[in-house]
Each structure stands twice: as structure tokens, then as C-alpha cells.
Design a protein around this motif. Structure first.
Motif, PDB file in Angstrom:
ATOM      1  N   UNK A 138       0.989  -1.004   0.124  1.00  0.00           N
ATOM      2  CA  UNK A 138      -0.074   0.129   0.190  1.00  0.00           C
ATOM      3  C   UNK A 138       0.725   1.314  -0.049  1.00  0.00           C
ATOM      4  N   UNK A 139       2.187   1.206   0.124  1.00  0.00           N
ATOM      5  CA  UNK A 139       3.237   2.330   0.254  1.00  0.00           C
ATOM      6  C   UNK A 139       3.464   2.771  -1.156  1.00  0.00           C
ATOM      7  N   UNK A 140       3.028   3.910  -1.455  1.00  0.00           N
ATOM      8  CA  UNK A 140       3.288   4.348  -2.815  1.00  0.00           C
ATOM      9  C   UNK A 140       4.813   5.243  -2.617  1.00  0.00           C
ATOM     10  N   UNK A 141       5.584   4.731  -3.527  1.00  0.00           N
ATOM     11  CA  UNK A 141       6.946   5.515  -3.594  1.00  0.00           C
ATOM     12  C   UNK A 141       7.250   6.166  -4.975  1.00  0.00           C
ATOM     13  N   UNK A 142       8.242   7.048  -5.000  1.00  0.00           N
ATOM     14  CA  UNK A 142       8.326   7.756  -6.304  1.00  0.00           C
ATOM     15  C   UNK A 142       9.569   7.312  -6.844  1.00  0.00           C
ATOM     16  N   UNK A 143       9.740   6.723  -8.012  1.00  0.00           N
ATOM     17  CA  UNK A 143      10.781   6.259  -8.688  1.00  0.00           C
ATOM     18  C   UNK A 143      11.087   7.157  -9.758  1.00  0.00           C
ATOM     19  N   UNK A 144      12.353   7.181 -10.065  1.00  0.00           N
ATOM     20  CA  UNK A 144      12.956   8.154 -11.432  1.00  0.00           C
ATOM     21  C   UNK A 144      12.828   6.909 -12.549  1.00  0.00           C
ATOM     22  N   UNK A 145      12.416   7.336 -13.665  1.00  0.00           N
ATOM     23  CA  UNK A 145      12.371   6.913 -14.936  1.00  0.00           C
ATOM     24  C   UNK A 145      13.816   7.257 -15.535  1.00  0.00           C
ATOM     25  N   UNK A 146      14.452   6.343 -16.006  1.00  0.00           N
ATOM     26  CA  UNK A 146      15.797   6.540 -16.737  1.00  0.00           C
ATOM     27  C   UNK A 146      15.985   5.605 -17.956  1.00  0.00           C
ATOM     28  N   UNK A 147      16.584   6.090 -18.867  1.00  0.00           N
ATOM     29  CA  UNK A 147      16.656   5.639 -20.286  1.00  0.00           C
ATOM     30  C   UNK A 147      18.216   5.739 -20.996  1.00  0.00           C
ATOM     31  N   UNK A 148      18.468   4.654 -21.560  1.00  0.00           N
ATOM     32  CA  UNK A 148      19.803   4.666 -22.151  1.00  0.00           C
ATOM     33  C   UNK A 148      19.441   4.279 -23.842  1.00  0.00           C
ATOM     34  N   UNK A 149      19.942   5.100 -24.645  1.00  0.00           N
ATOM     35  CA  UNK A 149      19.958   4.718 -26.175  1.00  0.00           C
ATOM     36  C   UNK A 149      20.997   3.647 -26.591  1.00  0.00           C
ATOM     37  N   UNK A 150      20.395   2.661 -27.317  1.00  0.00           N
ATOM     38  CA  UNK A 150      21.350   1.552 -27.609  1.00  0.00           C
ATOM     39  C   UNK A 150      21.719   1.785 -29.196  1.00  0.00           C
ATOM     40  N   UNK A 151      22.845   1.444 -29.500  1.00  0.00           N
ATOM     41  CA  UNK A 151      23.132   1.594 -30.813  1.00  0.00           C
ATOM     42  C   UNK A 151      22.248   0.670 -31.733  1.00  0.00           C
ATOM     43  N   UNK A 152      21.745   0.940 -32.944  1.00  0.00           N
ATOM     44  CA  UNK A 152      20.930   0.171 -34.056  1.00  0.00           C
ATOM     45  C   UNK A 152      21.673  -0.854 -34.402  1.00  0.00           C
TER      46      UNK A 152
END
Length: 156
Positions: A138-152
Motif C-alpha cells: 500500500x506504500x506508494x513510492x516515487x521512482x525516477x524513470x531512466x533511459x539509455x539509447x542503444x546503438x541500432x
């Protein structure tokens, strides 16, 4: 795998009510749930082993709709192995696998109070792209969204 519950408890135990923490662990790290994750063809589970003991674990999930996106669902390293390069070795394995599967971006979420993990991901090349709510019981926590671009990959 005991490592999942142990490391989740070690990381979030001081910030999360005990009943919420245990509820989350039971729901997400049961043997049935772990077997489902291992058996999922759109995912991959990587283990770091020492003397038949799991000391590190990573779980990668490919987006089944947008096959170019992947999500690092978990990366855990046993407390006594932190700071020795094991997390980076697991992350490199995840990045290689995601790239081989055709993903061009890898996303993850990380608890906003987990400074050590945030610094690790930033050193690895991830950038913060937003935030989200993560429910631990029931505990709502705040997360960061992180991203990395990968080479095609060529010819993709």
C-alpha cells in the motif's frame, strides 16, 4: 531465488512499512513468479554465481509491442559483492542481450532515494527522463524513470 527478496528487503526496508515490504516480496519473488519470469520468451534472466550461490541477478524484459524497447526490471547484487564491478558486468550482459534482440532503448525505474543506484546508472550512461509511482504493498513510492539509447544493429 532468495537473493531477490533479501536484496529488496536490504534496499527498501528502512523506507517501507514492514507489512507492505513483506506483501510485495511474497507477491513478486515467489518461486512461481520467478519461474514465470525465467520461462518468459520475451524476457531474460541473468545470474552471477559463486560456489553454487547466486550473488547477482538481472531481469530484462522486451516490450512485446514495440520490440525496439526493453526494460531492465531488476538488477540486484548481494550486499557483500557491491562495489566490486559485478553490477556493471551484469548490466553489460543485459545491454548486449537487449542489443542482440534488436532493442534500441533500455529503460528502468529506480527509487528516488536510492542515491547509490542512481549514481551507478548515471555513470553507465542512463539519463533521467521522468518519474513514476511504484507501489510496495500500500506504500506508494516515487521512482525516477531512466533511459539509455542503444546503438541500432545494422540492417534493423
Amino acid at each position: 531465488m532468495r537473493i531477490c527478496g533479501q536484496q529488496f528487503r536490504a534496499t527498501y526496508g528502512s523506507d517501507t512499512p514492514a507489512s507492505d515490504l513483506e506483501s510485495y516480496i511474497q507477491a513478486n519473488f515467489s518461486a512461481e513468479q520467478q519461474n514465470a519470469e525465467i520461462g518468459d520468451p520475451s524476457a531474460a534472466v541473468f545470474l552471477a554465481m559463486l560456489d553454487n550461490r547466486v550473488i547477482g541477478y538481472a531481469h530484462l524484459m522486451l516490450d512485446t509491442v514495440d520490440r525496439r524497447s526493453a526494460f531492465l526490471n531488476r538488477i540486484y547484487v548481494h550486499t557483500e559483492w557491491r562495489g566490486r564491478g559485478l553490477a556493471m558486468a551484469l548490466l553489460k550482459t543485459v545491454l548486449h542481450d537487449a542489443h542482440q534482440r534488436g532493442a534500441t532503448r533500455l529503460e528502468l525505474t529506480v527509487y528516488e532515494r536510492n542515491a547509490r543506484a542512481i549514481a551507478f546508472y548515471e555513470r553507465a550512461g542512463f539519463v533521467v527522463t521522468g518519474n513514476t509511482i511504484f507501489a510496495v504493498g500500500q506504500d506508494l513510492q516515487s521512482d525516477l524513470v531512466m533511459e539509455m539509447k542503444l546503438a541500432e544493429r545494422p540492417n534493423s
